[in-house]
Design an enzyme around this catalytic site. Structure first.
Site, mmCIF file in Angstrom:
data_model
loop_
_atom_site.group_PDB
_atom_site.id
_atom_site.type_symbol
_atom_site.label_atom_id
_atom_site.label_comp_id
_atom_site.label_asym_id
_atom_site.label_seq_id
_atom_site.Cartn_x
_atom_site.Cartn_y
_atom_site.Cartn_z
ATOM 1 N N ILE A 1 0.734 -0.925 -0.458
ATOM 2 C CA ILE A 1 -0.173 0.771 0.107
ATOM 3 C C ILE A 1 1.125 1.233 -0.043
ATOM 4 O O ILE A 1 1.918 1.277 0.512
ATOM 5 C CB ILE A 1 -0.363 0.221 0.867
ATOM 6 C CG1 ILE A 1 -1.949 1.145 1.150
ATOM 7 C CG2 ILE A 1 0.150 -0.128 2.881
ATOM 8 C CD1 ILE A 1 -3.443 1.057 1.782
ATOM 9 N N CYS A 2 0.416 2.099 -0.410
ATOM 10 C CA CYS A 2 1.808 3.881 -1.260
ATOM 11 C C CYS A 2 0.641 4.520 -0.785
ATOM 12 O O CYS A 2 0.518 5.881 -0.452
ATOM 13 C CB CYS A 2 1.978 3.585 -2.591
ATOM 14 S SG CYS A 2 0.655 3.335 -3.853
ATOM 15 N N THR A 3 -1.261 4.672 -0.279
ATOM 16 C CA THR A 3 -1.841 5.581 -0.192
ATOM 17 C C THR A 3 -0.817 7.056 0.284
ATOM 18 O O THR A 3 -1.017 7.374 0.381
ATOM 19 C CB THR A 3 -3.522 5.971 -0.265
ATOM 20 O OG1 THR A 3 -3.580 4.423 -1.377
ATOM 21 C CG2 THR A 3 -4.051 6.522 0.024
ATOM 22 N N ASN B 1 6.174 0.248 -6.265
ATOM 23 C CA ASN B 1 6.114 1.173 -5.001
ATOM 24 C C ASN B 1 6.412 2.738 -5.472
ATOM 25 O O ASN B 1 6.999 2.495 -6.297
ATOM 26 C CB ASN B 1 6.342 1.052 -3.422
ATOM 27 C CG ASN B 1 5.164 1.232 -3.040
ATOM 28 O OD1 ASN B 1 4.751 2.975 -2.669
ATOM 29 N ND2 ASN B 1 4.931 0.330 -1.591
#
Length: 433
Positions: free
Chosen positions: A92-94, A145
């Site tokens: 996850i990179c939000t 990412n």
């Protein structure tokens, strides 16, 4: 099939036989560009997992021979994953993505890869990658990412060290989707700077991951440019045109800085789709609603810079109009941002345009504008989810989610560019053969 049972009811009921085929477990993001790219490279996608039922259903429609699970990956027992040779993970990179528009504070990510606060746990975290690897000892682990993942997460080096303790070498690649590919692996017509980390089990030869995009040197002609970092003393992590450039490999020209050859965004635009006149207001409102002044200002800036020539207006933050002969900024998951501006009556001219899109986001950001002498007389339309998917280099027949446009753009913007995954997969396959 899509298995919607709980991990407890499903555990140990499915047995995968580990063989010599290059099979993959994909903890995928978005619509699954990694699976598609790796499949093109010759891999077998054995299992794909994501938390989003809509995206999993779309992935299953495109990869019917793959087992699909709808799961919170972070909570899933990694012992229940199949024993495959390859693991792909897009943590996850939000929280750290520049597309999120959030101020990033170095060191504020927690151990599970999240920032403290209101963020919802979704797909795999960085620690899920290491947890799965500890159990299954894959031959190769591929991670993707945003560049900020390495620059802003204080535990990034600790994470790499953990993989080394488990017996892996690692290689870090920074590249734009607009520059990865060649031959029948078409480039993505989109500037999308990403970080790729390839872990190979010790004893396996390191794959050749040097990025050598095609370029044209004014003195030497067509060449394969070399990636050169502006500060060789610092870690080679960053973005094109900021931390690194591409240079001609030949001494005769003095190793000139070159712009790689890119694929035109015009190739994926449906030029027959009409736009609406800006002066008539927004077509998505029941009553007359004028376009925002910020949108009108961006269209005006494009007209001033390009006149009646086709160009793309990017409707987010401090962005400038982009000529259609260049790559466009990245498509994100946050909305439609890209507006293509084309002079009225010049549909034929734009077919030769040669610029990619900007990063595809998860919400509508890309729109098509047909310019005229004034802003009001220009026509504008947002780029469609299909056009944005093509900017991510998904095949033209790739099945998009059978739901809302927002779900479609979310899946497109969160996905890995297909050509980038294939580029990595082909190079890894060479050392696994």
């Amino acid at each position: 099939m899509i298995d919607l049972r709980t991990p407890q009811s499903r555990r140990c009921r499915r047995v995968f036989v580990h063989d010599q085929a290059p099979d993959v477990t994909d903890l995928f993001a978005g619509l699954g560009g990694a699976s598609t790219g790796l499949a093109e490279a010759g891999y077998r996608i054995r299992l794909a997992m994501n938390h989003d039922r809509i995206q999993v259903a779309a992935h299953q429609a495109n990869h019917p021979d793959t087992v699909h699970l709808v799961e919170d990956i972070n909570a899933y027992d990694k012992r229940s994953l199949p024993r495959t040779r390859i693991l792909w993970g897009s943590p996850i990179c939000t929280e750290i993505s520049p597309a999120g528009g959030r101020r990033r504070n170095r060191g504020q990510l927690t151990l599970d890869g999240h920032t403290p606060g209101k963020f919802e746990r979704t797909r795999a975290t960085a620690l899920d990658i290491i947890a799965a690897t500890e159990v299954h000892r894959y031959d190769v682990i591929l991670c993707e990412n945003v560049v900020e993942f390495a620059l802003d997460w204080a535990l990034f080096d600790w994470w790499l060290s953990g993989m080394e303790i488990l017996g892996y070498n690692f290689q870090i690649v920074c590249a734009s989707s607009a520059h990865l590919g060649g031959g029948d692996n078409l480039l993505a017509p989109q500037h999308r700077d990403r970080l790729y980390i390839v872990f190979t089990r010790k004893g396996i030869p390191l794959p050749d991951l040097e990025v050598r995009p095609e370029a044209v040197c004014p003195g030497c002609g067509p060449v394969r440019a070399r990636q050169v970092w502006r500060n060789p003393r610092r870690r080679k992590i960053g973005k094109w045109g900021v931390q690194y450039d591409y240079r001609c490999p030949n001494r005769e020209c003095g190793h000139l800085i070159l712009d790689p050859t890119v694929r035109p965004i015009s190739e994926v635009i449906d030029w027959d789709r009409p736009g609406t006149r800006i002066g008539d207001g927004r077509p998505d409102r029941k009553v007359f609603t004028p376009y925002a002044e910020s949108t009108r200002a961006r269209v005006a800036a494009g007209l001033e810079k390009f006149g009646h020539a086709p160009h793309v207006a990017v409707l987010r933050r401090n962005t400038s109009p982009v000529a259609v002969t260049e790559a466009v900024p990245a498509v994100s998951a946050q909305g439609k941002h890209h507006a293509l501006i084309v002079p009225n009556g010049r549909k034929g001219a734009v077919r030769t345009a040669a610029e990619p899109l900007t990063t595809v986001a998860c919400k509508p950001h890309h729109s098509l504008v047909r310019p005229a002498p004034t802003v009001d007389d220009c026509t504008l339309r947002m780029l469609t989810p299909r056009e944005l998917a093509s900017a991510q280099r998904f095949p033209a027949d790739y099945v998009l989610p059978d739901s809302s446009q927002e779900d479609q753009i979310l899946g497109v913007g969160n996905a890995v560019s297909v050509n980038a995954a294939r580029w990595l997969g082909e190079r890894v396959l060479a050392v696994l053969a």
